[in-house]
Motif scaffolding. Structure first.
Motif, PDB file in Angstrom:
ATOM      1  N   HIS A 104       0.866  -1.172   0.000  1.00 18.72           N
ATOM      2  CA  HIS A 104       0.000   0.000   0.000  1.00 18.72           C
ATOM      3  C   HIS A 104       0.903   1.222   0.000  1.00 18.72           C
ATOM      4  N   ASN A 106       1.716   5.266   0.035  1.00 18.13           N
ATOM      5  CA  ASN A 106       1.163   6.525   0.509  1.00 18.13           C
ATOM      6  C   ASN A 106       1.368   7.548  -0.593  1.00 18.13           C
ATOM      7  N   LEU A 164      -5.810  11.200  10.970  1.00 11.50           N
ATOM      8  CA  LEU A 164      -4.701  10.296  10.694  1.00 11.50           C
ATOM      9  C   LEU A 164      -5.210   9.230   9.735  1.00 11.50           C
ATOM     10  N   PHE A 165      -4.523   9.022   8.625  1.00  9.76           N
ATOM     11  CA  PHE A 165      -4.920   8.042   7.616  1.00  9.76           C
ATOM     12  C   PHE A 165      -4.046   6.806   7.755  1.00  9.76           C
ATOM     13  N   ILE A 166      -4.689   5.663   8.002  1.00  7.11           N
ATOM     14  CA  ILE A 166      -3.985   4.391   8.113  1.00  7.11           C
ATOM     15  C   ILE A 166      -4.642   3.461   7.111  1.00  7.11           C
ATOM     16  N   GLY A 167      -4.064   3.369   5.909  1.00  8.80           N
ATOM     17  CA  GLY A 167      -4.710   2.625   4.839  1.00  8.80           C
ATOM     18  C   GLY A 167      -6.058   3.256   4.538  1.00  8.80           C
ATOM     19  N   GLU A 169      -8.482   3.247   6.714  1.00  7.97           N
ATOM     20  CA  GLU A 169      -9.055   3.683   7.991  1.00  7.97           C
ATOM     21  C   GLU A 169      -8.655   5.132   8.277  1.00  7.97           C
ATOM     22  N   ARG A 171      -8.723   8.027  11.369  1.00  6.06           N
ATOM     23  CA  ARG A 171      -8.936   8.267  12.796  1.00  6.06           C
ATOM     24  C   ARG A 171      -8.753   9.748  13.078  1.00  6.06           C
ATOM     25  N   ARG A 173      -7.398  12.587  15.167  1.00  9.84           N
ATOM     26  CA  ARG A 173      -6.221  12.649  16.041  1.00  9.84           C
ATOM     27  C   ARG A 173      -6.590  12.903  17.502  1.00  9.84           C
ATOM     28  N   LEU A 176      -7.445   9.622  19.401  1.00  8.27           N
ATOM     29  CA  LEU A 176      -6.507   8.490  19.379  1.00  8.27           C
ATOM     30  C   LEU A 176      -6.263   7.939  20.777  1.00  8.27           C
TER      31      LEU A 176
END
Length: 178
Positions: A104, A106, A164-167, A169, A171, A173, A176
């Protein structure tokens, strides 16, 4: 150099920022007045060439195709953020000697690289730090971006500051630690 399309847009911006910082560093060793004048002309020309890249929509900085250079004056909703996250995940396959892997990538444009280009277009400073010592926009500078009416860049930076971008997903900040 930064006139590159996704998914290599981030790489192009980082390389452009590095080349720009190296050129600025080398310019410190100019001793001839004629060469100094030529360098000033060169920097003015390149400031103008870089400006259109700072006027894109926020989706451009996420590595997404973007034909609209102006962000409408509408509120960006959480569903828009989720859509950006989903569309910005780039899958690439790597195969070496019969072994393969899915990665993946970025595709987001580096805030530090943007900062180098942004500062270069605003005021030329011989004392710029190398890219790895350059502050990101998340530290400061949002008012400067807003004052220059770079609405797409402003929207991008605000989204990156808050989420916050995780793949795929996303969230918030502030949540968290919950």
């Amino acid at each position: 150099m930064i006139d590159s399309d996704a998914p290599t847009r981030n790489i192009a911006w980082v390389n452009a920022a590095r080349l720009l910082l190296r050129a600025q560093h080398l310019s410190k060793s100019i001793t001839e007045e004629y060469h100094e004048r030529e360098w000033r002309l060169f920097t003015e020309e390149w400031k103008i060439k870089f400006l259109p890249f700072l006027s894109n929509s926020h989706e451009y900085y996420f590595g997404l195709p973007s034909s609209d250079p102006v962000v409408p004056a509408t509120k960006i909703e959480k569903t828009d953020i989720d859509s950006i996250a989903e569309r910005s995940v780039v899958e690439t396959s790597l195969e070496i000697d019969g072994y393969s892997s899915t990665l993946h990538a970025n595709s987001f444009v580096s805030e530090r690289a943007i900062r180098v280009i942004f500062e270069f277009t605003e005021i030329y400073d011989h004392n710029d730090d190398p890219l790895n010592n350059t502050r990101g926009f998340l530290d400061d500078g949002m008012t400067q971006v807003e004052n220059r009416h770079l609405l797409g860049l402003l929207a991008y930076l605000k989204i990156r500051l808050r989420y916050l971008f995780i793949g795929e997903e996303v969230r918030e900040r502030s949540k968290l630690n919950d």
